[in-house]
Motif scaffolding. Sequence first.
Motif, mmCIF file in Angstrom:
data_model
loop_
_atom_site.group_PDB
_atom_site.id
_atom_site.type_symbol
_atom_site.label_atom_id
_atom_site.label_comp_id
_atom_site.label_asym_id
_atom_site.label_seq_id
_atom_site.Cartn_x
_atom_site.Cartn_y
_atom_site.Cartn_z
ATOM 1 N N ALA A 198 0.432 -1.314 -0.260
ATOM 2 C CA ALA A 198 -0.402 0.147 -0.267
ATOM 3 C C ALA A 198 0.723 0.788 -0.303
ATOM 4 O O ALA A 198 1.607 2.028 0.736
ATOM 5 C CB ALA A 198 -0.778 0.114 1.334
ATOM 6 N N LEU A 199 0.897 1.888 -1.019
ATOM 7 C CA LEU A 199 1.226 3.583 -0.913
ATOM 8 C C LEU A 199 0.296 4.947 -0.399
ATOM 9 O O LEU A 199 -0.493 5.186 -1.362
ATOM 10 C CB LEU A 199 1.342 3.853 -2.862
ATOM 11 N N VAL A 200 0.653 5.165 0.408
ATOM 12 C CA VAL A 200 -0.521 6.225 1.173
ATOM 13 C C VAL A 200 0.282 7.640 0.806
ATOM 14 O O VAL A 200 1.428 8.135 1.345
ATOM 15 C CB VAL A 200 -0.174 6.002 2.739
ATOM 16 N N THR A 201 0.487 8.908 0.321
ATOM 17 C CA THR A 201 0.857 9.912 0.066
ATOM 18 C C THR A 201 -0.066 10.746 0.862
ATOM 19 O O THR A 201 -1.142 10.436 2.000
ATOM 20 C CB THR A 201 -0.060 10.375 -1.324
ATOM 21 N N GLY A 202 1.247 11.712 1.375
ATOM 22 C CA GLY A 202 0.936 12.650 2.464
ATOM 23 C C GLY A 202 0.852 12.234 3.440
ATOM 24 O O GLY A 202 0.083 12.316 4.665
ATOM 25 N N SER A 203 1.414 10.844 3.952
ATOM 26 C CA SER A 203 1.993 10.074 4.974
ATOM 27 C C SER A 203 3.231 10.155 6.065
ATOM 28 O O SER A 203 3.424 9.760 7.189
ATOM 29 C CB SER A 203 2.278 8.534 5.193
ATOM 30 N N LEU A 241 5.115 4.614 2.583
ATOM 31 C CA LEU A 241 4.693 6.327 3.066
ATOM 32 C C LEU A 241 5.424 7.417 1.932
ATOM 33 O O LEU A 241 6.739 6.955 0.978
ATOM 34 C CB LEU A 241 5.789 6.722 3.908
ATOM 35 N N HIS A 242 4.950 8.754 1.948
ATOM 36 C CA HIS A 242 5.468 9.196 0.811
ATOM 37 C C HIS A 242 5.039 10.743 1.677
ATOM 38 O O HIS A 242 4.735 10.680 2.869
ATOM 39 C CB HIS A 242 3.637 9.873 -0.323
ATOM 40 N N ALA A 243 6.063 11.485 1.095
ATOM 41 C CA ALA A 243 6.019 13.207 1.864
ATOM 42 C C ALA A 243 7.143 13.928 0.912
ATOM 43 O O ALA A 243 7.586 14.055 0.146
ATOM 44 C CB ALA A 243 7.258 13.184 3.289
ATOM 45 N N HIS A 244 6.454 15.425 0.816
ATOM 46 C CA HIS A 244 7.358 16.109 0.208
ATOM 47 C C HIS A 244 8.147 16.956 1.019
ATOM 48 O O HIS A 244 9.417 18.038 1.316
ATOM 49 C CB HIS A 244 6.236 17.375 -0.375
ATOM 50 N N LYS A 245 7.183 17.905 2.330
ATOM 51 C CA LYS A 245 8.127 18.761 2.988
ATOM 52 C C LYS A 245 8.275 18.259 4.367
ATOM 53 O O LYS A 245 8.648 18.583 5.258
ATOM 54 C CB LYS A 245 7.546 19.839 3.382
ATOM 55 N N SER A 246 7.949 16.614 5.002
ATOM 56 C CA SER A 246 8.598 16.349 5.848
ATOM 57 C C SER A 246 8.958 14.787 6.183
ATOM 58 O O SER A 246 8.377 13.731 6.689
ATOM 59 C CB SER A 246 7.087 16.105 6.719
ATOM 60 N N VAL A 247 10.203 15.202 5.239
ATOM 61 C CA VAL A 247 10.721 14.405 4.596
ATOM 62 C C VAL A 247 11.501 13.529 6.210
ATOM 63 O O VAL A 247 11.606 12.104 6.300
ATOM 64 C CB VAL A 247 12.524 14.551 3.972
ATOM 65 N N GLU A 248 12.119 14.364 6.464
ATOM 66 C CA GLU A 248 13.017 13.782 7.944
ATOM 67 C C GLU A 248 12.202 13.051 8.909
ATOM 68 O O GLU A 248 13.250 12.418 8.890
ATOM 69 C CB GLU A 248 13.804 15.136 8.565
ATOM 70 N N THR A 249 10.986 13.465 9.180
ATOM 71 C CA THR A 249 10.043 13.052 10.321
ATOM 72 C C THR A 249 9.236 11.379 10.120
ATOM 73 O O THR A 249 10.226 10.643 10.415
ATOM 74 C CB THR A 249 8.834 13.285 10.051
#
Length: 274
Positions: free
Chosen positions: A21-26, A48-56
């Motif tokens: 399962a791929l969940v964007t904005g996770s 998981l997918h992140a754009h501005k929260s990569v470190e988290t």
Amino acid sequence: MSNLSNTSTNQSLFGTDTPVALVTGSGVARVGRRVAERFRDAGFRIVLHAHKSVETAEKLIAAWKQDSAGASLITGDVSDEEQVSKWRDEIVARYGRLDVLVNSAAIWEPIALEKATAADFRHFFDVNALGTALMNQQFGLLMTHQTHGGAIVNIGDWSTIRPYRDFAPYFPSKASVVSITQSMAVELATRNPNIRVNAVLPGPVLLADEVNQERRQKIIQESLLQREGTPDDVAEAAFFLATSPFITGVCLPVDGGRTIYAGPSADPIAHPKV
């Protein structure tokens, strides 16, 4: 649900004990994260997918990998067509499949109508509408080549049918999620009848910190169920739609009844005498 039940369900729907399962904005601890956790609890390998929260997101992946080798992370902008294609290829190379896609990545920000620019409208459409459409297209077409197809769940917004002030660039972009969902349900199932596309339309969930207690109570009073929504409410709805084999093209309000309730201050007489 027991591990045995998860295995049986996963095999029946997706032909494997450990679907992907791929969940964007996770990346951050909001709705998308809880959706990812719900699928992980059911035996899914998670992207998981992140754009501005990569470190988290990287910290979470590191923690998950201690007890699961099936977690990974993709990063970037969902409205970038080349990036989305790259993600598809990376996921196929790593897992050989994608069984569930949940599109939770979105932007939400109040902008007064007097201050809204064409750039604002384009920005919201790029992320909330174009990004959703591209993810549906690229990963949906991938699912057409899988024997067991797959499931897509888009995250919309109940309030596009009852919009309020100061969100003029946001509401049209989120309203597009309904038509994207219905269109993709037709496009993909006519290519592979084992593909289902649905949407969750959440009500007020994780209210902003600047919402004071008085406003919070008013929002609660406008709900038939007299409470705020939670990320769990949305996650359960997303999981239900993704694992229901005879439901497609549905846009499900998960809003405590706000879609149908005019609120406690509404005039109960809807029509004059004739």
